[in-house]
Write a protein that holds these residues in place. Structure first.
Motif, PDB file in Angstrom:
ATOM      1  N   MET A   1       0.838  -1.180   0.000  1.00  0.00           N
ATOM      2  CA  MET A   1       0.000   0.000   0.000  1.00  0.00           C
ATOM      3  C   MET A   1       0.887   1.249   0.000  1.00  0.00           C
ATOM      4  O   MET A   1       1.760   1.384   0.844  1.00  0.00           O
ATOM      5  N   PRO A   2       0.695   2.145  -0.961  1.00  0.00           N
ATOM      6  CA  PRO A   2       1.518   3.352  -1.028  1.00  0.00           C
ATOM      7  C   PRO A   2       1.199   4.310   0.116  1.00  0.00           C
ATOM      8  O   PRO A   2       0.074   4.349   0.618  1.00  0.00           O
ATOM      9  N   LEU A   3       2.202   5.084   0.494  1.00  0.00           N
ATOM     10  CA  LEU A   3       2.021   6.087   1.536  1.00  0.00           C
ATOM     11  C   LEU A   3       1.295   7.302   0.976  1.00  0.00           C
ATOM     12  O   LEU A   3       1.516   7.696  -0.168  1.00  0.00           O
ATOM     13  N   GLU A   4       0.448   7.891   1.781  1.00  0.00           N
ATOM     14  CA  GLU A   4      -0.219   9.140   1.416  1.00  0.00           C
ATOM     15  C   GLU A   4       0.824  10.266   1.421  1.00  0.00           C
ATOM     16  O   GLU A   4       1.866  10.155   2.061  1.00  0.00           O
ATOM     17  N   GLN A   5       0.525  11.357   0.738  1.00  0.00           N
ATOM     18  CA  GLN A   5       1.449  12.491   0.671  1.00  0.00           C
ATOM     19  C   GLN A   5       1.831  12.976   2.069  1.00  0.00           C
ATOM     20  O   GLN A   5       2.999  13.247   2.343  1.00  0.00           O
ATOM     21  N   LYS A   6       0.848  13.068   2.954  1.00  0.00           N
ATOM     22  CA  LYS A   6       1.121  13.540   4.320  1.00  0.00           C
ATOM     23  C   LYS A   6       2.093  12.598   5.023  1.00  0.00           C
ATOM     24  O   LYS A   6       3.014  13.044   5.706  1.00  0.00           O
ATOM     25  N   ASP A   7       1.919  11.297   4.844  1.00  0.00           N
ATOM     26  CA  ASP A   7       2.812  10.315   5.460  1.00  0.00           C
ATOM     27  C   ASP A   7       4.222  10.420   4.877  1.00  0.00           C
ATOM     28  O   ASP A   7       5.212  10.303   5.599  1.00  0.00           O
ATOM     29  N   GLN A   8       4.301  10.639   3.567  1.00  0.00           N
ATOM     30  CA  GLN A   8       5.602  10.798   2.924  1.00  0.00           C
ATOM     31  C   GLN A   8       6.324  12.030   3.468  1.00  0.00           C
ATOM     32  O   GLN A   8       7.521  11.986   3.746  1.00  0.00           O
ATOM     33  N   MET A   9       5.593  13.119   3.617  1.00  0.00           N
ATOM     34  CA  MET A   9       6.183  14.351   4.147  1.00  0.00           C
ATOM     35  C   MET A   9       6.653  14.145   5.586  1.00  0.00           C
ATOM     36  O   MET A   9       7.730  14.619   5.965  1.00  0.00           O
ATOM     37  N   ASN A  10       5.854  13.424   6.381  1.00  0.00           N
ATOM     38  CA  ASN A  10       6.246  13.167   7.766  1.00  0.00           C
ATOM     39  C   ASN A  10       7.497  12.294   7.831  1.00  0.00           C
ATOM     40  O   ASN A  10       8.379  12.545   8.657  1.00  0.00           O
ATOM     41  N   LEU A  11       7.578  11.288   6.987  1.00  0.00           N
ATOM     42  CA  LEU A  11       8.751  10.424   6.958  1.00  0.00           C
ATOM     43  C   LEU A  11       9.979  11.217   6.513  1.00  0.00           C
ATOM     44  O   LEU A  11      11.063  11.101   7.107  1.00  0.00           O
ATOM     45  N   LEU A  12       9.817  12.032   5.508  1.00  0.00           N
ATOM     46  CA  LEU A  12      10.897  12.892   5.036  1.00  0.00           C
ATOM     47  C   LEU A  12      11.392  13.786   6.170  1.00  0.00           C
ATOM     48  O   LEU A  12      12.594  13.883   6.435  1.00  0.00           O
ATOM     49  N   LYS A  13      10.464  14.398   6.850  1.00  0.00           N
ATOM     50  CA  LYS A  13      10.793  15.287   7.968  1.00  0.00           C
ATOM     51  C   LYS A  13      11.489  14.515   9.097  1.00  0.00           C
ATOM     52  O   LYS A  13      12.477  15.000   9.663  1.00  0.00           O
ATOM     53  N   ASP A  14      11.013  13.327   9.408  1.00  0.00           N
ATOM     54  CA  ASP A  14      11.624  12.511  10.467  1.00  0.00           C
ATOM     55  C   ASP A  14      13.083  12.188  10.164  1.00  0.00           C
ATOM     56  O   ASP A  14      13.944  12.301  11.042  1.00  0.00           O
ATOM     57  N   ILE A  15      13.359  11.783   8.935  1.00  0.00           N
ATOM     58  CA  ILE A  15      14.738  11.446   8.566  1.00  0.00           C
ATOM     59  C   ILE A  15      15.628  12.691   8.653  1.00  0.00           C
ATOM     60  O   ILE A  15      16.734  12.643   9.204  1.00  0.00           O
ATOM     61  N   LEU A  16      15.135  13.806   8.139  1.00  0.00           N
ATOM     62  CA  LEU A  16      15.913  15.048   8.194  1.00  0.00           C
ATOM     63  C   LEU A  16      16.148  15.489   9.638  1.00  0.00           C
ATOM     64  O   LEU A  16      17.250  15.929   9.987  1.00  0.00           O
ATOM     65  N   MET A  17      15.139  15.367  10.492  1.00  0.00           N
ATOM     66  CA  MET A  17      15.298  15.738  11.901  1.00  0.00           C
ATOM     67  C   MET A  17      16.303  14.818  12.588  1.00  0.00           C
ATOM     68  O   MET A  17      17.109  15.274  13.403  1.00  0.00           O
ATOM     69  N   ASN A  18      16.273  13.525  12.256  1.00  0.00           N
ATOM     70  CA  ASN A  18      17.249  12.597  12.834  1.00  0.00           C
ATOM     71  C   ASN A  18      18.663  12.966  12.397  1.00  0.00           C
ATOM     72  O   ASN A  18      19.591  12.932  13.208  1.00  0.00           O
TER      73      ASN A  18
END
Length: 92
Positions: A1-18
């Protein structure tokens, strides 16, 4: 199941914050950033302003994949990492 845009943005943000918090990361995280950005860039509903940020993140991740000193690469982008997270927060 593909990630929704909001989920993709949150994952992107999480990796950058880490990366910003830990000042280190892995090649696989950079590759994940690339995949997320590619997926978001083809989305026609995404705001044009965020596309510029996504391009910067893509370049950062590509450089990270290709560097021999990933932790140094991450450390040298601390200011941009914080900026990108702030920008993503505005659009997610």
């Amino acid at each position: 199941m593909p990630l929704e845009q909001k989920d993709q943005m949150n994952l992107l943000k999480d990796i950058l914050m880490n990366h910003s918090t830990d000042c280190c990361g892995s090649v696989s995280e950079c590759e994940q950033l690339e995949r997320l950005v590619k997926s978001l860039m083809v989305n026609t509903n995404i705001d044009h302003s965020v596309k510029n940020v996504l391009e910067e993140i893509y370049n950062y991740s590509q450089s990270g994949v290709n560097t021999n000193e990933l932790d140094q690469h991450i450390t040298s982008h601390q200011e941009q990492l914080g900026h990108w997270v702030s920008e993503i927060d505005q659009f997610s």
